[in-house]
Enzyme design. Sequence first.
Site, mmCIF file in Angstrom:
data_model
loop_
_atom_site.group_PDB
_atom_site.id
_atom_site.type_symbol
_atom_site.label_atom_id
_atom_site.label_comp_id
_atom_site.label_asym_id
_atom_site.label_seq_id
_atom_site.Cartn_x
_atom_site.Cartn_y
_atom_site.Cartn_z
ATOM 1 N N HIS A 37 41.059 38.493 40.322
ATOM 2 C CA HIS A 37 39.925 37.514 39.842
ATOM 3 C C HIS A 37 39.882 37.297 38.504
ATOM 4 O O HIS A 37 39.877 36.347 37.780
ATOM 5 C CB HIS A 37 38.597 37.297 40.458
ATOM 6 N N VAL A 179 48.186 39.735 41.878
ATOM 7 C CA VAL A 179 47.863 41.070 40.955
ATOM 8 C C VAL A 179 47.767 42.066 41.899
ATOM 9 O O VAL A 179 47.130 42.267 43.185
ATOM 10 C CB VAL A 179 46.450 40.886 40.226
#
Length: 282
Positions: A37, A179
């Site tokens: 995030h 990620v």
Amino acid sequence: MKTASTKKELSLLIEELKSTGKSIGFVPTMGALHRGHFQLVSRCVNENDICVVSIFVNPTQFNNAEDLKKYPRDVESDLELLRGAGCQIVFIPNASEIYNDNELKNRFEFDFGGLDKVMEGKFRPGHFNGVVQIVEKLFRYVQPNRAYFGEKDFQQLSIIHRMVKVLNFDIEIVDCPIVRGPNGLALSSRNERLTTEERKKAVEISKVLFESRNFVPDMNPENLKCRVIEEINKIDVLEVEYFDIVNTETLQTVENWESPTVGCIAVFCGKVRLIDNIRYNS
Ligand code: PAF
């Protein structure tokens, strides 16, 4: 950083920004924020005058009450991460601010053009109805110029692209790469629920996916799919729910490597359901 918990508070902030011509970037989240995030928010901060983040664990996208109850929540540490990333506005509503009783009881209908019939949609019926329902509302409240979504939820991203087209939103959807942790595990709020032992085993998911690339184009998609499932199921605590190799646009299963393809997987690691994906020839 300003926080708004009602639509009214948010709309006052947004109207002021709009009247001064500021560009707005938006990152919708369900909280329990992690480094993935952080990357979305940092990119949003860099590419827009103002970055707005929402934190809302959306009840209508959970088809399992236990999963909703267990979804990790930690607003204080979320706010700290957002401050660090340079976010300017956080919207944290509660469910009654967003939905009336009718909306909570009845499934939201949307024409997905078939994108919801496969993979996550097949195993989590109604999930994407809830996702589109909340994202459409948030887009109307925030009125962003750009919105940022992670590619870990590959099918969700395809559906958001369709939603923007079908509902005619003038919003640029920015696809952001997965990620991963140092061992390759795709970052997810759900990783917090893994024990130390499960976390070590979960790393094998991305390892098998990355290795599977070595078999393209010699092995056909169906055989590659079987191999990946077999390899992951060999590891105790891991159980594949589905692995599909699909066309990146239509999300339909492919029989050869002629079109751009992505392999999407959902795996139970103990009781925690994890998803990941890998591009093969795109
Ligand atoms: O990806 C998520 O975290 C959620 O599905 C989203 C887009 C915030 C909608 O609740």
